[in-house]
Scaffold this motif. Structure first.
Motif: not given
Length: 383
Positions: A16, A208, A211
């Protein structure tokens, strides 16, 4: 924490971190506009969030040496960067949509009050232990007011999401709805991941999700740069050419590809008499009228600024009569817009229509629409 779990958590966070770092590098120098500076600051806050989260897991699992104070500092930075990130995204979305809110510095400063309050709560938590704390044995625990770590930061995300939904539902929405819908979807994934991590803190989904949402936002931004006219927020000539190329090759038997060429009447007089700033307002008003007049089109359509004071509406329809109806709706919408904005000058347009013939190029189609438009201009002069 097992070694396998820690390794997985760190790998996800590093992925990320690298992803948003690439986005940050690609963004630098592309634009000096304040919204892009805010976008970059949001990414930096996101990176701080990733680093603090990763370090907290490594220290808490004793994978790397660190004191209880170091773990407490990591958690404090983690939650404060969350709040700062949500606040910056909130501002970024307001700048993107050019809302009245960001034009008043007092309101912007007032909106940052939540950040200052949360910062003071985090400082006080070092001694009060009401948000979270670390036991002498190094174990991390939530405090009695831990929920504030989520309520205060995520309130910014909820407010901007709510404002986007309201704008999308407005009939006189000035901006294209497609990019606004994408913006409204941006807080959803981080919001859901935040809820999941609140109830299941060992599930590494927050970094995650954030991102990937940032990647979608970045891709949306780059698409806007290459396909949207920055003044009027409608499609530019490049996007018009792309749409024509795709649609002209895939027309159904009963479908017609129609074009409306819209030209501002006496635009040079407006520029010379009232200045270029008022000229820009005139162009924006015409674009708003086009958007409002074309909102009921069923099927594919694109509204584009062709150049200068000329605009194009390209649409797929099953009847040429629809083009006449859209033309009337555009003129009615422009009268409504001019009345609403109380402009110091009169503003009207001439509209020429043409229908695609086999073998037509975009230029050829526009030339026929241009001829029809000039016939309308002559009729106006005679009247």
């Amino acid at each position: 924490m097992t070694t396998g779990y820690v390794n997985l958590y760190v790998e996800i966070n590093l992925f990320s971190l690298v992803l948003v770092l690439i986005i940050l590098r690609r963004t630098q120098g592309v634009s000096r506009m304040v919204e892009q500076k805010t976008f970059m600051m949001g990414i930096i806050s996101e990176m701080v969030f990733f680093v603090a989260d990763t370090m907290g897991v490594l220290i808490g699992s004793r994978t790397i040496p660190g004191s209880n104070s170091a773990l407490l500092i990591c958690k404090t930075i983690y939650f404060f960067s969350t709040a700062m990130m949500c606040f910056l995204w909130f501002l970024y979305f307001e700048y993107l949509r050019e809302t009245l809110f960001i034009r008043e510095r007092r309101k912007v400063r007032l909106s940052s009050l939540g950040i200052w309050i949360f910062g003071l709560l985090l400082i006080g938590n070092i001694f009060g232990k009401y948000l979270f704390y670390v036991e002498p044995d190094g174990s991390y625990h939530r405090g009695s007011l831990f929920i504030l770590n989520y309520i205060l930061p995520y309130s910014y995300a909820f407010i901007v999401w709510l404002r986007l939904v309201v704008d999308i539902l407005k009939k006189d929405n000035r901006l294209s709805r497609k990019p606004q819908i994408l913006l409204a979807l941006f807080p959803v994934a981080p919001g859901i991941s935040g809820i999941i991590q609140f109830f299941y803190p060992r599930v590494p989904v927050a970094c995650v999700a954030m991102s990937l949402a940032t990647l979608v936002l970045y891709l949306n931004w780059t698409e806007q740069l290459i396909s949207v006219d920055p003044l009027t927020n409608i499609s530019n000539r490049k996007q018009l050419e792309l749409s024509f190329k795709q649609w002209s090759k895939s027309l159904g038997e009963a479908e017609k590809l129609g074009i409306l060429l819209v030209d501002a009447n006496n635009f040079k007089h407006i520029n010379d008499t009232y200045g270029h700033t008022q000229g820009d307002i005139a162009l924006i008003t015409i674009a708003d009228a086009l958007r409002l007049g074309c909102k009921d089109i069923v099927g594919k359509s694109v509204i584009a600024r062709y150049g200068g004071d000329e605009f194009v509406v390209l649409l797929i329809t099953d009847s040429e009569r629809v083009c006449d109806e859209i033309k009337e709706q555009i003129n009615r919408s422009l009268v409504e817009m001019v009345s609403r904005k109380d402009l110091p000058f009169g503003l009207s347009v001439s509209i020429g229509m043409a229908v695609f013939r086999e073998g037509d190029s975009l230029r050829g189609l526009i030339e026929r629409a241009d001829e029809a438009m000039y016939r309308e201009k002559e009729q106006r002069k005679q009247q």
